[in-house]
Structures are given as C-alpha cells and as structure tokens.
Design a protein around this motif. Sequence first.
Motif, PDB file in Angstrom:
ATOM      1  N   ASN A  67       0.703  -1.264  -0.024  1.00 18.51           N
ATOM      2  CA  ASN A  67       0.067   0.011  -0.109  1.00 18.51           C
ATOM      3  C   ASN A  67       0.678   1.328   0.093  1.00 18.51           C
ATOM      4  OD1 ASN A  67      -1.269   2.016   2.489  1.00 18.51           O
ATOM      5  ND2 ASN A  67      -2.221   2.039   0.440  1.00 18.51           N
ATOM      6  N   SER A  68       0.457   2.256  -0.778  1.00 18.69           N
ATOM      7  CA  SER A  68       1.066   3.518  -0.718  1.00 18.69           C
ATOM      8  C   SER A  68      -0.069   4.416  -1.389  1.00 18.69           C
ATOM      9  CB  SER A  68       2.408   3.878  -1.559  1.00 18.69           C
ATOM     10  OG  SER A  68       2.897   5.064  -1.204  1.00 18.69           O
ATOM     11  N   HIS A  69       0.295   5.822  -1.114  1.00 13.61           N
ATOM     12  CA  HIS A  69      -0.829   6.927  -1.408  1.00 13.61           C
ATOM     13  C   HIS A  69      -0.549   7.853  -2.707  1.00 13.61           C
ATOM     14  CE1 HIS A  69       1.271  10.322   0.649  1.00 13.61           C
ATOM     15  NE2 HIS A  69       1.520   9.300   1.382  1.00 13.61           N
ATOM     16  N   ILE A  70      -1.580   8.165  -3.224  1.00  9.60           N
ATOM     17  CA  ILE A  70      -1.240   9.013  -4.529  1.00  9.60           C
ATOM     18  C   ILE A  70      -1.717  10.780  -4.139  1.00  9.60           C
ATOM     19  CG2 ILE A  70      -1.907   7.280  -6.235  1.00  9.60           C
ATOM     20  CD1 ILE A  70      -4.750   8.514  -6.448  1.00  9.60           C
ATOM     21  N   ASP A  71      -1.897  10.932  -3.199  1.00  5.31           N
ATOM     22  CA  ASP A  71      -2.266  12.285  -2.639  1.00  5.31           C
ATOM     23  C   ASP A  71      -1.163  13.153  -2.303  1.00  5.31           C
ATOM     24  OD1 ASP A  71      -2.721  10.476  -0.340  1.00  5.31           O
ATOM     25  OD2 ASP A  71      -3.442  12.348   0.597  1.00  5.31           O
ATOM     26  N   THR A  72      -1.146  14.400  -2.413  1.00  3.12           N
ATOM     27  CA  THR A  72       0.085  15.090  -1.927  1.00  3.12           C
ATOM     28  C   THR A  72      -0.618  16.256  -0.848  1.00  3.12           C
ATOM     29  OG1 THR A  72       0.159  16.729  -3.529  1.00  3.12           O
ATOM     30  CG2 THR A  72       1.416  14.581  -4.005  1.00  3.12           C
ATOM     31  N   VAL A  73       0.393  16.898  -0.264  1.00  2.00           N
ATOM     32  CA  VAL A  73       0.172  18.122   0.464  1.00  2.00           C
ATOM     33  C   VAL A  73       0.093  19.188  -0.879  1.00  2.00           C
ATOM     34  CG1 VAL A  73       1.106  17.257   2.645  1.00  2.00           C
ATOM     35  CG2 VAL A  73       2.632  18.695   0.986  1.00  2.00           C
ATOM     36  N   LYS A  74      -0.195  20.429  -0.519  1.00  2.00           N
ATOM     37  CA  LYS A  74      -0.205  21.648  -1.245  1.00  2.00           C
ATOM     38  C   LYS A  74       1.331  22.089  -1.230  1.00  2.00           C
ATOM     39  CE  LYS A  74      -5.088  22.621  -1.198  1.00  2.00           C
ATOM     40  NZ  LYS A  74      -6.201  23.840  -1.284  1.00  2.00           N
ATOM     41  N   PRO A  75       1.764  22.501  -2.450  1.00  2.00           N
ATOM     42  CA  PRO A  75       3.225  23.177  -2.401  1.00  2.00           C
ATOM     43  C   PRO A  75       3.228  24.463  -1.462  1.00  2.00           C
ATOM     44  CG  PRO A  75       1.926  23.555  -4.492  1.00  2.00           C
ATOM     45  CD  PRO A  75       1.116  22.600  -3.789  1.00  2.00           C
ATOM     46  N   ASN A  76       4.161  24.334  -0.589  1.00  2.00           N
ATOM     47  CA  ASN A  76       4.366  25.796   0.314  1.00  2.00           C
ATOM     48  C   ASN A  76       5.079  26.944  -0.824  1.00  2.00           C
ATOM     49  OD1 ASN A  76       7.402  25.611   0.359  1.00  2.00           O
ATOM     50  ND2 ASN A  76       7.097  23.830   1.427  1.00  2.00           N
ATOM     51  N   SER A  77       4.867  28.185  -0.194  1.00  2.00           N
ATOM     52  CA  SER A  77       5.544  29.387  -1.041  1.00  2.00           C
ATOM     53  C   SER A  77       6.898  29.242  -1.152  1.00  2.00           C
ATOM     54  CB  SER A  77       4.777  30.396  -0.072  1.00  2.00           C
ATOM     55  OG  SER A  77       5.640  30.437   1.179  1.00  2.00           O
ATOM     56  N   GLN A  78       7.704  28.428  -0.559  1.00  2.00           N
ATOM     57  CA  GLN A  78       9.120  28.560  -1.016  1.00  2.00           C
ATOM     58  C   GLN A  78       9.536  27.599  -2.010  1.00  2.00           C
ATOM     59  OE1 GLN A  78      10.617  27.372   2.997  1.00  2.00           O
ATOM     60  NE2 GLN A  78      10.460  29.506   4.010  1.00  2.00           N
ATOM     61  N   TYR A  79       8.672  27.101  -2.821  1.00  2.00           N
ATOM     62  CA  TYR A  79       9.219  26.371  -4.032  1.00  2.00           C
ATOM     63  C   TYR A  79       9.928  27.587  -4.851  1.00  2.00           C
ATOM     64  CZ  TYR A  79       7.522  21.541  -3.720  1.00  2.00           C
ATOM     65  OH  TYR A  79       7.227  20.071  -3.576  1.00  2.00           O
ATOM     66  N   VAL A  80      10.791  26.925  -5.586  1.00  2.00           N
ATOM     67  CA  VAL A  80      11.460  27.906  -6.709  1.00  2.00           C
ATOM     68  C   VAL A  80      11.406  26.904  -7.999  1.00  2.00           C
ATOM     69  CG1 VAL A  80      13.686  28.365  -7.707  1.00  2.00           C
ATOM     70  CG2 VAL A  80      13.532  28.453  -5.222  1.00  2.00           C
ATOM     71  N   ASN A  81      11.240  25.648  -8.059  1.00  2.00           N
ATOM     72  CA  ASN A  81      10.859  24.804  -9.200  1.00  2.00           C
ATOM     73  C   ASN A  81       9.287  24.836  -9.402  1.00  2.00           C
ATOM     74  OD1 ASN A  81      13.402  24.345  -9.578  1.00  2.00           O
ATOM     75  ND2 ASN A  81      13.296  22.464  -8.467  1.00  2.00           N
ATOM     76  N   ASP A  82       8.940  24.658 -10.525  1.00  2.00           N
ATOM     77  CA  ASP A  82       7.584  24.263 -10.752  1.00  2.00           C
ATOM     78  C   ASP A  82       7.035  23.134 -10.082  1.00  2.00           C
ATOM     79  OD1 ASP A  82       4.967  23.665 -11.687  1.00  2.00           O
ATOM     80  OD2 ASP A  82       5.225  24.343 -13.655  1.00  2.00           O
ATOM     81  N   PRO A  83       6.202  22.912  -8.898  1.00  2.00           N
ATOM     82  CA  PRO A  83       5.832  21.747  -8.478  1.00  2.00           C
ATOM     83  C   PRO A  83       5.254  20.409  -9.132  1.00  2.00           C
ATOM     84  CG  PRO A  83       4.448  23.214  -7.482  1.00  2.00           C
ATOM     85  CD  PRO A  83       5.483  23.857  -8.440  1.00  2.00           C
ATOM     86  N   PHE A  84       4.852  20.996 -10.356  1.00  2.00           N
ATOM     87  CA  PHE A  84       4.043  19.911 -11.503  1.00  2.00           C
ATOM     88  C   PHE A  84       4.800  19.649 -12.546  1.00  2.00           C
ATOM     89  CE2 PHE A  84       0.623  22.126  -8.835  1.00  2.00           C
ATOM     90  CZ  PHE A  84       0.348  21.406  -7.920  1.00  2.00           C
ATOM     91  N   ARG A  85       6.277  20.258 -12.272  1.00  2.00           N
ATOM     92  CA  ARG A  85       6.962  19.941 -13.696  1.00  2.00           C
ATOM     93  C   ARG A  85       8.287  19.047 -13.225  1.00  2.00           C
ATOM     94  NH1 ARG A  85      11.675  22.836 -15.912  1.00  2.00           N
ATOM     95  NH2 ARG A  85      12.163  22.293 -18.075  1.00  2.00           N
ATOM     96  N   PRO A  86       7.933  17.762 -13.698  1.00  2.00           N
ATOM     97  CA  PRO A  86       9.171  16.909 -12.959  1.00  2.00           C
ATOM     98  C   PRO A  86      10.518  17.205 -13.859  1.00  2.00           C
ATOM     99  CG  PRO A  86       7.448  15.608 -14.536  1.00  2.00           C
ATOM    100  CD  PRO A  86       6.961  17.053 -14.397  1.00  2.00           C
ATOM    101  N   VAL A  87      11.556  17.268 -13.125  1.00  2.00           N
ATOM    102  CA  VAL A  87      12.870  17.825 -13.580  1.00  2.00           C
ATOM    103  C   VAL A  87      13.638  16.666 -13.029  1.00  2.00           C
ATOM    104  CG1 VAL A  87      14.514  19.668 -13.706  1.00  2.00           C
ATOM    105  CG2 VAL A  87      12.206  20.308 -13.726  1.00  2.00           C
ATOM    106  N   ILE A  88      14.659  16.267 -14.081  1.00  2.00           N
ATOM    107  CA  ILE A  88      15.699  15.415 -13.413  1.00  2.00           C
ATOM    108  C   ILE A  88      17.107  16.123 -13.478  1.00  2.00           C
ATOM    109  CG2 ILE A  88      17.081  13.267 -13.892  1.00  2.00           C
ATOM    110  CD1 ILE A  88      14.554  12.083 -14.978  1.00  2.00           C
ATOM    111  N   LYS A  89      17.821  16.326 -12.565  1.00  6.18           N
ATOM    112  CA  LYS A  89      18.884  16.950 -12.409  1.00  6.18           C
ATOM    113  C   LYS A  89      19.960  16.505 -11.482  1.00  6.18           C
ATOM    114  CE  LYS A  89      20.634  21.694 -11.719  1.00  6.18           C
ATOM    115  NZ  LYS A  89      20.373  23.182 -11.202  1.00  6.18           N
ATOM    116  N   GLU A  90      21.154  16.009 -11.984  1.00  5.65           N
ATOM    117  CA  GLU A  90      22.283  15.609 -10.883  1.00  5.65           C
ATOM    118  C   GLU A  90      21.669  14.035 -10.234  1.00  5.65           C
ATOM    119  OE1 GLU A  90      23.257  18.719  -8.351  1.00  5.65           O
ATOM    120  OE2 GLU A  90      24.505  19.818 -10.021  1.00  5.65           O
TER     121      GLU A  90
END
Length: 367
Positions: A67-90
């Motif tokens: 079992n695991s879950h698909i829901d998330t909390v809401k993104p907080n105001s300190q996000y720099v990246n777009d929370p809904f844009r997957p980015v692979i880096k390093e």
Amino acid sequence: MKALYEQAVQLLEKLIKIPSFSGEESFAANHVESFLNEQGISTIRKFNNTWCYNRYFDPAKPIILLNSHIDTVKPNSQYVNDPFRPVIKEGKLYGLGSNDAGGPLVSLISVFSYFYEKTDLPFNLCLAVTAEEENSGQKGIRSILDDLMPLAFAIVGEPTNMQMAIAEKGSMVLDCLSTGRSGHAAREEGDNAIYKAIKDISWFSSYQFPIENGLPNPVKMTVTQINAGLQHNIVPGECSFTIDIRFDHNYTCREILNTIKNHTFCETNLRANVLAPSSIDITHPIVKAGLAIGRKTYISPTSSDQGWLDIPSIKMGPGESARSHTADEYIYLAEISDGITIYIDLLNELFPHLTVAHKVETTHSIQ
C-alpha cells in the motif's frame, strides 16, 4: 530489473504532472488505474482508491498488502521549481510528491507487476493505491478495508531509506481557544486573549510527559497554527490555535487529553480521525526477512495509513522522510532503483520465514 525501474520513473514523472491534493485525486487515480489495466491487470475502484490481486490468487495462502498513497500536500510558498513539472538533475527527480510518496508508490507498483504473473508464489499480493493519506480523510484506505480480502500483514510504502519502521507514533489534532474580552487598545480595557494563549502555548512547547529513563519522548506536542485579532486597535477577545500531537503506546488519547486539561486554561476540541500508534513484533516473518537481507529496524516519529490497519505492518520505502512536505521536493533515481530491488529481495526472502511460522502455528493448534 532495468525495465521495471525505467517504467517506474516514467510513471512517477506523469503523476507529478497531475495535481492530486488530498480529496482531489481523481485524475491521478484514473491514470494509475489505466496504467495497471494496460498491463493486463484487473483492478477494483472505490472513490479514488484502486486495488488488485496477483493473477494466480490462491485462497489457501496468506495475502500481503502492498500500500501507498497518491495524494500530496499543497506546495508551500518557498518552491523555486514548478512543483508540477518533473525535472531530473544531478541524479534527482524533482516534483511535488516525488518523495512522499511517489517513489515508494511506483516502486511497489513495479514490484507487484514483477510478481503478478508468477504461478508458484507462497503468498498472495494485494496492491492498494489509496487516497487521502495526508489529511486522514474518510475516503482513503479506511473506506476500502471492509472491501479487501482478509489480509495477513502489510508493507506500507513511505520514504524510510528502505529501512523498516516497526512502530510509528499515533497522531491527533487539537483545536484550542483562549477567550478574553475585547476592548480599545489605547485604553486599559479588555482582557487580551493572545496573552492568555501565550501562557498555554508556552506549556505545550515545554511540557514533557513522564517516561522511564532512556526511552524516547512518548508524546510530542507542536503548535502549528494560530489566529487572533480583528484590527490593530482592538484588544482581541479570542485567540485560536492548533496543536499537532504525536504519541506512542505509553499514553492513551484520553490520558493525554486529561493531562492537557489539567495544565491549561483554553477550551480544547479534539478533531475526528485520531490515528492510533502501530507496531509489529520483532519476530514477525516480514521483520525477520528484512533483517536477513540487511535492513535495519527503527521507530518512526511520523504517522501514516498504518494507523488505520488492524493487521501487523511495516513502513518501508525509498526516499527520506525529512524531504517530505519541503520546498522543491525530490527523490534520487538510484533510491527508486534500489527500492525496487530491495522490495523484491524482501518478498523472495520471506518464503522460508513464512514456512517456519506456519509450522509453529500448526504445532500450537494441534496441541
């Protein structure tokens, strides 16, 4: 194994793109359901929860819940990246829910797919992809527990660095209200409710519930919200604040509430949906199997859907708990790869331990 890993990462990237706040998971649930159906896996759906069983299900064998879950909390105001844009880096995959609990979720889905077609399993598997974990909602895992076939034990996918949480604290939320009397701030009028609240908040922040020496703190109380005041020149007559409480088996909910009422002056209201603390015996086959493949055990300070289960369970998954709910959340790609491998090794190692446990149970029943 490489194909499973690549498939898991692709699925996680797609899920990151789909907003799935607690109670708003329908599009994410649709995607997971379609993903499983495209692999030839028959699914069952209730609300935003999806579950399925291995193809060669044998009612004579125990059922393990993944079992695991698909829901998330809401993104907080300190996000720099777009929370809904997957980015692979390093070597990191960034995105809201990538760590909590996207990595564990897609890893468990891959593991279920790996075992799905096997004909000689010593156990059955039930994969449950569930909703409303982050807010302990009514339409999450507890809404389907009566619909699932009888379960033997569970592996709950949360970020634990692939170590085994064999116990976790329960969780409850307390809404508090300090009441004073409104008045004009320029005159000696009123009874400031904020000052009253400060006294109680100070107690919440410093009180230690008694416990034997050497044992961890059994109750942790944290003030997480506060609200008071209408405008700058009015002494506030009310001040409300919220307490997040985590507790273990040493204290019951009633004992904690009685202690609070005996030490504070505010009104208190306990929210519904109290999560009970959970634990599993160190001699349980799943724990023995984990130890046999080099996993470590620990007691988790956080809570999860384990609190709704009335069966033995461990909490285990790729990722790190400290990253959960933080800005620019991420998970290492290597953690997903390792997570899939370790989950599979764990279930493969489980067979001899299940056999021994079954023999012991049979001997006891004969006696």
